[in-house]
Design an enzyme around this catalytic site. Structure first.
Site, short mmCIF file in Angstrom:
data_model
loop_
_atom_site.label_atom_id
_atom_site.label_comp_id
_atom_site.label_asym_id
_atom_site.label_seq_id
_atom_site.Cartn_x
_atom_site.Cartn_y
_atom_site.Cartn_z
N LYS A 1 -18.68 -6.87 -11.29
CA LYS A 1 -17.82 -6.39 -10.20
C LYS A 1 -18.61 -6.50 -8.90
O LYS A 1 -19.83 -6.34 -8.89
CB LYS A 1 -17.44 -4.92 -10.42
CG LYS A 1 -16.19 -4.52 -9.68
CD LYS A 1 -14.95 -4.98 -10.44
CE LYS A 1 -13.67 -4.51 -9.82
NZ LYS A 1 -12.54 -4.65 -10.74
N GLY B 1 4.78 3.27 -8.61
CA GLY B 1 4.28 2.03 -8.03
C GLY B 1 5.27 0.91 -8.26
O GLY B 1 5.82 0.77 -9.35
N GLY C 1 4.59 -2.40 -7.04
CA GLY C 1 3.93 -3.62 -6.61
C GLY C 1 3.97 -4.66 -7.70
O GLY C 1 4.89 -4.71 -8.52
N ASN C 2 2.94 -5.48 -7.70
CA ASN C 2 2.83 -6.56 -8.66
C ASN C 2 2.97 -6.04 -10.09
O ASN C 2 3.67 -6.63 -10.91
CB ASN C 2 1.45 -7.20 -8.43
CG ASN C 2 1.31 -8.50 -9.14
OD1 ASN C 2 2.27 -9.24 -9.27
ND2 ASN C 2 0.13 -8.77 -9.62
N GLY D 1 3.80 -2.52 -11.25
CA GLY D 1 4.92 -1.60 -11.52
C GLY D 1 6.28 -2.28 -11.41
O GLY D 1 7.16 -2.05 -12.24
P1 NAD Z 1 0.17 -3.62 -5.36
O1 NAD Z 1 -0.61 -3.47 -4.12
O2 NAD Z 1 0.97 -4.87 -5.61
O3 NAD Z 1 1.19 -2.40 -5.52
C1 NAD Z 1 0.80 -1.08 -5.43
C2 NAD Z 1 2.06 -0.21 -5.44
O4 NAD Z 1 1.65 1.16 -5.40
C3 NAD Z 1 2.97 -0.41 -4.23
O5 NAD Z 1 4.32 -0.32 -4.66
C4 NAD Z 1 2.65 0.79 -3.34
O6 NAD Z 1 3.73 1.15 -2.52
C5 NAD Z 1 2.37 1.83 -4.38
N1 NAD Z 1 1.56 2.93 -3.88
C6 NAD Z 1 0.54 2.92 -3.00
N2 NAD Z 1 0.09 4.15 -2.78
C7 NAD Z 1 0.83 4.97 -3.55
C8 NAD Z 1 0.84 6.35 -3.78
N3 NAD Z 1 0.01 7.17 -3.14
N4 NAD Z 1 1.72 6.84 -4.67
C9 NAD Z 1 2.59 6.03 -5.31
N5 NAD Z 1 2.64 4.72 -5.12
C10 NAD Z 1 1.76 4.20 -4.27
O7 NAD Z 1 -0.89 -3.37 -6.53
P2 NAD Z 1 -0.81 -3.87 -8.03
O8 NAD Z 1 -1.44 -5.20 -8.14
O9 NAD Z 1 0.57 -3.64 -8.54
O10 NAD Z 1 -1.82 -2.84 -8.72
C11 NAD Z 1 -1.44 -1.53 -9.08
C12 NAD Z 1 -2.52 -0.92 -9.96
O11 NAD Z 1 -2.73 -1.75 -11.11
C13 NAD Z 1 -3.90 -0.78 -9.32
O12 NAD Z 1 -4.51 0.37 -9.84
C14 NAD Z 1 -4.63 -2.00 -9.83
O13 NAD Z 1 -6.04 -1.81 -9.83
C15 NAD Z 1 -4.09 -2.09 -11.22
N6 NAD Z 1 -4.24 -3.41 -11.82
C16 NAD Z 1 -3.63 -4.50 -11.26
C17 NAD Z 1 -3.76 -5.73 -11.87
C18 NAD Z 1 -3.05 -6.94 -11.33
O14 NAD Z 1 -3.07 -7.97 -11.99
N7 NAD Z 1 -2.41 -6.87 -10.18
C19 NAD Z 1 -4.55 -5.88 -13.03
C20 NAD Z 1 -5.15 -4.75 -13.58
C21 NAD Z 1 -4.98 -3.52 -12.96
#
Ligand code: NAD
Length: 407
Positions: A103, A215, A217-218, A220
């Site tokens: 990391k 959530g 994002g990508n 949720g």
């Molecule tokens: P993203 O930035 O695409 O989406 C994040 C979402 O969380 C958004 O909808 C945002 O509005 C929401 N959010 C932000 N602050 C918030 C809060 N205080 N309360 C509720 N919702 C809130 O991120 P992502 O890629 O979807 O990642 C989400 C989580 O999954 C992170 O913890 C990330 O480390 C983990 N993760 C992601 C991946 C990946 O491939 N993208 C892989 C492993 C783990």
């Protein structure tokens, strides 16, 4: 908040005790193999030089090249990258991909940088660490506030210094730069494969199972859509501004409303909920897919879900985790639930080093059995030692790393 690396070591000790880990391997695993600490001087647009601090922690490479993201954030610290690299070692080993744990990060608020400053910073960081990375050494990827575009700059800088192409040196690239098909939805899809297996074990029927997702994002957003396709009842979703709840939530209307108004709240026929309230709703499955430290000792006893699928990294604090266990809640840990992301990064690496290009169908045809096998192995380990799924994932992962370290 505890020091994250101390938390990681507590988890290591717990797993070591259960599996009766060789004491010399246990001692070795308490330390990262190597940590690079570099200064990152960047010429800002006004002509002045600003110096940022960068790190790369290479925890363990017994199973393969170090693998893990690079984070741009003000809270990056030495102990945070060490802990995150340890957890990457566990995650890769849990799903049995031939990669170790790494990391990196830079202490910076990247929103304050112009695009050209961001590019120069990314390139200088690579200039400082390039001799210690590469497709057979250490393979960085995106993390918080780093993107496919940034990965493209980093790979370009790395290959210039190296003098030849090595596209597998960095994953999470845009498709045009050698990224993999399917990466965008892979984490969510991997989580759904896990939910399907869990449902078989617990006898959950999708049509009778309610789900709340924190959530959009990508992770949720796609998770909700794919689960709904399986017949699950998604009854609540939220973004950073709050969420909505309805027994008859219409996902299409919800996403359209968010696009039009910038928020999911005030959708007709639904009840507004705060992010804190969403976690406490009377649902069967709770999917935290936003941020770390959402389920804490302060709200854990109000959680009504019987199952928590950790799609975010670290959504449950160690104290809350212990209470969930006592309350009989099944927690599918992040190192298993969201590992579809790193597994697909590994597939990107395979395509790059073999000079191949797979379709999305081919990627998911490989991801599905990989996730199912990982789930089954963690479940068996849980039964064997009568432990929770998180501890089981750590035991299974450390067994794999330790057995390779003995050679
Ligand atoms: P993203 O930035 O695409 O989406 C994040 C979402 O969380 C958004 O909808 C945002 O509005 C929401 N959010 C932000 N602050 C918030 C809060 N205080 N309360 C509720 N919702 C809130 O991120 P992502 O890629 O979807 O990642 C989400 C989580 O999954 C992170 O913890 C990330 O480390 C983990 N993760 C992601 C991946 C990946 O491939 N993208 C892989 C492993 C783990």
């Amino acid at each position: 908040m505890n020091n994250p690396f101390e938390n990681a070591l507590v988890q290591l000790d717990k797993a070591a005790k259960i599996m009766n880990l060789d004491k010399n391997i246990h001692e070795t695993l308490k330390y990262p193999d190597r940590v690079l600490m570099v200064s990152v001087p960047v010429q800002m647009d006004n002509g002045e030089t600003k110096v940022f601090s960068g790190f790369r922690s290479q925890y363990n490479n017994a199973l393969g090249p170090y693998k893990g993201g690079i984070r741009y954030h003000q809270n990056v610290s030495l102990d945070e990258v060490k802990a995150l690299s340890f957890w990457m070692m566990v995650k890769c080993a849990t799903v049995n991909i031939p990669m170790g744990g790494g990391k990196g990060g830079i202490i910076v608020n990247s929103k304050e940088l112009s695009e050209s400053e961001l590019e120069r910073m990314s390139r200088v960081y690579i200039q400082k660490i390039w001799r210690n990375i590469g497709s057979q050494i250490d393979v960085p990827a995106p993390d918080m506030y780093t993107t496919p575009k940034i990965m493209g700059w980093m790979l370009n800088e790395f290959e210039k210094l190296l003098g030849h192409a090595d596209p597998g040196a960095i994953t999470g690239k845009a498709i045009a730069d050698g990224g993999s098909a399917g990466r965008e939805t892979a984490t969510a899809q991997g989580g759904v494969y896990v939910v399907r297996e869990l449902a078989k074990k617990l006898g959950l029927k999708p049509a009778e199972t309610t789900v709340a997702v924190q959530g959009m994002g990508n992770v949720g957003g796609f998770m909700a859509k794919i689960l709904r396709g399986d017949g699950y009842k998604i009854v609540a979703m939220s973004d950073s501004k709050g969420g909505v709840y309805s027994e008859n939530l219409n996902l299409e209307a919800l996403f359209k409303h968010k696009e039009e108004t910038g928020s999911v709240q005030n959708l007709e026929g639904t009840q507004n909920v705060t992010n804190a309230e969403l976690l406490e709703l009377p649902v069967d499955i709770l999917v935290p897919a936003a941020m770390e430290n959402q389920i804490t000792k302060d709200n854990v006893n109000k959680i009504k879900a019987k199952v928590i699928v950790e799609m975010a990294n670290g959504p449950t604090t160690p104290e809350a985790d212990e209470i969930l266990k006592q309350n009989g809640v099944v927690v599918v840990p992040d190192v298993l639930a969201n590992a579809g992301g790193v597994a697909t990064s590994y597939f990107e690496w395979v395509q790059n080093v073999k000079n191949e290009k797979w379709t999305e169908v081919e990627v998911f045809a490989k991801l599905e059995p990989l996730m199912i096998k990982a789930f089954d192995e963690v479940w068996e380990t849980k039964e064997k030692y009568s432990i929770d799924l998180r501890t089981a994932a750590f035991v299974k992962a450390i067994e794999r790393v330790a057995s390779k370290m003995k050679h």
